[in-house]
Design a protein around this motif. Sequence first.
Motif, PDB file in Angstrom:
ATOM      1  N   PRO A  47       0.838  -1.214   0.000  1.00  0.00           N
ATOM      2  CA  PRO A  47       0.000   0.000   0.000  1.00  0.00           C
ATOM      3  C   PRO A  47       0.870   1.260   0.000  1.00  0.00           C
ATOM      4  CG  PRO A  47      -0.752  -1.591   1.635  1.00  0.00           C
ATOM      5  CD  PRO A  47       0.568  -2.076   1.135  1.00  0.00           C
ATOM      6  N   VAL A  48       0.403   2.237  -0.709  1.00  0.00           N
ATOM      7  CA  VAL A  48       1.114   3.512  -0.806  1.00  0.00           C
ATOM      8  C   VAL A  48       0.164   4.627  -0.385  1.00  0.00           C
ATOM      9  CG1 VAL A  48       2.228   5.145  -2.363  1.00  0.00           C
ATOM     10  CG2 VAL A  48       2.658   2.707  -2.624  1.00  0.00           C
ATOM     11  N   VAL A  49       0.672   5.552   0.408  1.00  0.00           N
ATOM     12  CA  VAL A  49      -0.110   6.740   0.772  1.00  0.00           C
ATOM     13  C   VAL A  49       0.516   7.950   0.111  1.00  0.00           C
ATOM     14  CG1 VAL A  49      -0.882   5.768   2.972  1.00  0.00           C
ATOM     15  CG2 VAL A  49       1.229   7.112   2.877  1.00  0.00           C
ATOM     16  N   HIS A  50      -0.276   8.961  -0.070  1.00  0.00           N
ATOM     17  CA  HIS A  50       0.220  10.188  -0.704  1.00  0.00           C
ATOM     18  C   HIS A  50       0.212  11.330   0.323  1.00  0.00           C
ATOM     19  CE1 HIS A  50      -1.046   7.699  -4.127  1.00  0.00           C
ATOM     20  NE2 HIS A  50      -0.114   8.376  -4.820  1.00  0.00           N
ATOM     21  N   TYR A  51       1.246  12.153   0.256  1.00  0.00           N
ATOM     22  CA  TYR A  51       1.386  13.270   1.206  1.00  0.00           C
ATOM     23  C   TYR A  51       1.790  14.524   0.429  1.00  0.00           C
ATOM     24  CZ  TYR A  51       3.284  16.232   4.882  1.00  0.00           C
ATOM     25  OH  TYR A  51       3.535  17.290   5.728  1.00  0.00           O
ATOM     26  N   THR A  52       1.081  15.625   0.698  1.00  0.00           N
ATOM     27  CA  THR A  52       1.412  16.892   0.051  1.00  0.00           C
ATOM     28  C   THR A  52       2.354  17.675   0.974  1.00  0.00           C
ATOM     29  OG1 THR A  52      -0.742  16.971  -1.046  1.00  0.00           O
ATOM     30  CG2 THR A  52       0.510  19.030  -0.912  1.00  0.00           C
ATOM     31  N   VAL A  53       3.513  18.002   0.452  1.00  0.00           N
ATOM     32  CA  VAL A  53       4.547  18.676   1.238  1.00  0.00           C
ATOM     33  C   VAL A  53       4.076  20.085   1.633  1.00  0.00           C
ATOM     34  CG1 VAL A  53       6.941  19.498   1.259  1.00  0.00           C
ATOM     35  CG2 VAL A  53       6.338  17.367   0.032  1.00  0.00           C
ATOM     36  N   ASN A 109       7.477   6.069   9.231  1.00  0.00           N
ATOM     37  CA  ASN A 109       8.694   5.799   9.980  1.00  0.00           C
ATOM     38  C   ASN A 109       9.279   4.422   9.680  1.00  0.00           C
ATOM     39  OD1 ASN A 109      10.626   6.744  11.765  1.00  0.00           O
ATOM     40  ND2 ASN A 109       9.718   5.645  13.508  1.00  0.00           N
ATOM     41  N   CYS A 110       8.556   3.645   8.858  1.00  0.00           N
ATOM     42  CA  CYS A 110       9.021   2.290   8.530  1.00  0.00           C
ATOM     43  C   CYS A 110       9.922   2.272   7.312  1.00  0.00           C
ATOM     44  CB  CYS A 110       7.829   1.374   8.290  1.00  0.00           C
ATOM     45  SG  CYS A 110       6.743   1.944   6.956  1.00  0.00           S
ATOM     46  N   SER A 111      10.165   3.402   6.671  1.00  0.00           N
ATOM     47  CA  SER A 111      10.963   3.429   5.451  1.00  0.00           C
ATOM     48  C   SER A 111      12.115   4.405   5.611  1.00  0.00           C
ATOM     49  CB  SER A 111      10.087   3.841   4.259  1.00  0.00           C
ATOM     50  OG  SER A 111      10.798   3.740   3.057  1.00  0.00           O
ATOM     51  N   VAL A 117      12.509   6.340  -0.116  1.00  0.00           N
ATOM     52  CA  VAL A 117      11.452   7.276  -0.530  1.00  0.00           C
ATOM     53  C   VAL A 117      11.976   8.223  -1.602  1.00  0.00           C
ATOM     54  CG1 VAL A 117       9.940   9.138   0.248  1.00  0.00           C
ATOM     55  CG2 VAL A 117      10.273   7.114   1.685  1.00  0.00           C
ATOM     56  N   ALA A 118      13.226   8.628  -1.491  1.00  0.00           N
ATOM     57  CA  ALA A 118      13.803   9.512  -2.505  1.00  0.00           C
ATOM     58  C   ALA A 118      13.826   8.817  -3.864  1.00  0.00           C
ATOM     59  CB  ALA A 118      15.208   9.926  -2.082  1.00  0.00           C
ATOM     60  N   ARG A 119      14.200   7.521  -3.872  1.00  0.00           N
ATOM     61  CA  ARG A 119      14.212   6.780  -5.138  1.00  0.00           C
ATOM     62  C   ARG A 119      12.804   6.590  -5.673  1.00  0.00           C
ATOM     63  NH1 ARG A 119      18.270   4.051  -2.276  1.00  0.00           N
ATOM     64  NH2 ARG A 119      16.804   2.442  -1.574  1.00  0.00           N
ATOM     65  N   MET A 120      11.849   6.334  -4.782  1.00  0.00           N
ATOM     66  CA  MET A 120      10.467   6.133  -5.209  1.00  0.00           C
ATOM     67  C   MET A 120       9.908   7.381  -5.888  1.00  0.00           C
ATOM     68  SD  MET A 120       7.153   5.178  -2.834  1.00  0.00           S
ATOM     69  CE  MET A 120       7.851   3.612  -2.304  1.00  0.00           C
ATOM     70  N   ASN A 121      10.369   8.564  -5.461  1.00  0.00           N
ATOM     71  CA  ASN A 121       9.838   9.828  -5.979  1.00  0.00           C
ATOM     72  C   ASN A 121      10.817  10.584  -6.877  1.00  0.00           C
ATOM     73  OD1 ASN A 121       7.092  10.397  -4.436  1.00  0.00           O
ATOM     74  ND2 ASN A 121       8.507   9.453  -2.960  1.00  0.00           N
ATOM     75  N   LEU A 147       4.424   7.643  -0.284  1.00  0.00           N
ATOM     76  CA  LEU A 147       5.074   7.121   0.906  1.00  0.00           C
ATOM     77  C   LEU A 147       4.608   5.697   1.183  1.00  0.00           C
ATOM     78  CD1 LEU A 147       4.587  10.191   3.294  1.00  0.00           C
ATOM     79  CD2 LEU A 147       6.584   9.683   1.843  1.00  0.00           C
ATOM     80  N   PRO A 148       5.529   4.772   1.436  1.00  0.00           N
ATOM     81  CA  PRO A 148       5.101   3.403   1.788  1.00  0.00           C
ATOM     82  C   PRO A 148       4.290   3.409   3.063  1.00  0.00           C
ATOM     83  CG  PRO A 148       7.445   3.492   1.293  1.00  0.00           C
ATOM     84  CD  PRO A 148       6.977   4.906   1.410  1.00  0.00           C
ATOM     85  N   SER A 149       3.209   2.649   3.051  1.00  0.00           N
ATOM     86  CA  SER A 149       2.394   2.551   4.259  1.00  0.00           C
ATOM     87  C   SER A 149       3.087   1.609   5.249  1.00  0.00           C
ATOM     88  CB  SER A 149       1.008   2.006   3.907  1.00  0.00           C
ATOM     89  OG  SER A 149       0.294   1.724   5.082  1.00  0.00           O
ATOM     90  N   CYS A 150       2.970   1.902   6.508  1.00  0.00           N
ATOM     91  CA  CYS A 150       3.605   1.061   7.522  1.00  0.00           C
ATOM     92  C   CYS A 150       2.674  -0.017   8.017  1.00  0.00           C
ATOM     93  CB  CYS A 150       4.076   1.938   8.704  1.00  0.00           C
ATOM     94  SG  CYS A 150       5.400   3.073   8.233  1.00  0.00           S
ATOM     95  N   ARG A 151       1.503  -0.175   7.414  1.00  0.00           N
ATOM     96  CA  ARG A 151       0.579  -1.209   7.887  1.00  0.00           C
ATOM     97  C   ARG A 151       1.017  -2.586   7.435  1.00  0.00           C
ATOM     98  NH1 ARG A 151      -4.981   0.468   5.598  1.00  0.00           N
ATOM     99  NH2 ARG A 151      -3.648   1.075   3.855  1.00  0.00           N
TER     100      ARG A 151
END
Length: 494
Positions: free
Chosen positions: A443-449, A464-466, A471-475, A490-494
């Motif tokens: 699962p992936v979540v999205h966050y607006t800076v 906090n799990c990644s 995350v830099a490579r993912m984006n 952002l990777p979900s930590c669930r």
Amino acid sequence: MPNHSVARSLRLVFLAAGVTQLIGCAASGKVAKPPSASVNALYAQLDQASQGYETALQQTRAGNAQAAQKTLDTALDQLKDASAHCGTTPGCDPQRFFSVFDHLLRLKDGSFIGDETPNEGEGEDVGAAPVAGQAGAENLPQAQRSVTLLRGHALSELIAMNGPVKAALEMWLTQWRGNLMDAYVNYQYLRQEMWPQYQQQGLPEALLFGIMAKESGGKVHAVSRSGAAGPLQFMYATGLRFGLGDQDGFDTRFDPAESARANAEYMDEQLKVFNDNLELTLAAYNGGEGRMKRLVGEDTSVSFYDPRIYGQVSQETRDYVPAVLAAAWLFLHPDSYNLRFPRVDGQSGSVTLKRATSISELTVCLGSANDMPDGWFRTLRNLNPRLDPQQEQPAGAVLQVPKQLEQAYAVRCVNGPWPILAADLHNAVVPVFPDPPPASADPVVHYTVRKGDTLASILRKHSNCSSEGAVARMNNLKFNHVKAGQVLKLPSCR
């Protein structure tokens, strides 16, 4: 057409040129170095082999076929021995041996039929009745005529021993050797079904073998990626045109006898279209007769290897034609290429099942009976093409088998441990489970800076799990920099 005395003179000149053309030649204006005594001795053997060719012709015309065969065999053995030593003798030219070797093989194949040797004279009527003292086709046993003749010509006259055919010969003798042997064994067990169809059309058996070896290797149930099926690989539409198709739920392209009949009719039809040009006919079988007709036009005498033809067909067809011809040539002359086909007793027979069994079970209980190291599965499938090999046939059903297996069946597969073992293996239960559902993506979540955010602060609060790097490579972030308004995954930590 030249008269007989002129023709004989031409023949002697031709043979002499083929044997001695390189002796004393000059290159670039320089005088060639005289051959050594050892080389001259080998060339003398070559001369004797060439003379054996002429002697065999004379003996044949005199009606002494047995003496001619003995002379020919002696000449071939002499030529093989000399050519083998030539390869290790400095200054000896192996190419000089090939033309004589080729002539001897063609003579062995029956090219002596008629008064003239192959390619002598124009407009020669090969099919004319022989005059007294000549070995015409009528004087040959039917079996030999069927092997050697195609439309009145010796098959060997129609096979140009050129670069592509030589290359195909090497492939059959090296990388394809196992395929060639398998094809030969498979064909011997199918021969009584397939060969009569070719006989009825007056076509040579070697050609049937060559096509089958290249098309399927004698695997009756072969299917190509393009949908061609059966031992001779008919496309569905072409098969329908020659009477192949569905028969009570069975595709008769897989029937060896029916497939051979249709192939013989096709070859007969296309040989007429292309004026007995065998190479063009084979090209049509592989690449489509419509395309070949357009390429050839009215000039059916054109060689398949003419750039106007050879350069316009597919690479598959360029490889196919010489491969079929090379396999046919090896079928006729295995001993001359250091090739020995296995002895196969292909006589057909049958068994009436004493107990219910499938072809697979029968294969297990027969094992390697009668010295068949690869087992009998392929042969039994080929001889019973309409049967599902996994489907048990009831007691009393009749299966086609090689004659030699009738006794082996009675000994091994009626009573005793082997049929019990075969049935136990065949009826083994394999657990079946449904395929697990495909693993869902993480699962992936999205966050607006927001203003003041850094990648590190974002991860501490939301992922906090990644790691920052992940995350830099993912984006596709450069130097881990983020800016307000940017949407991050952002990777979900669930």
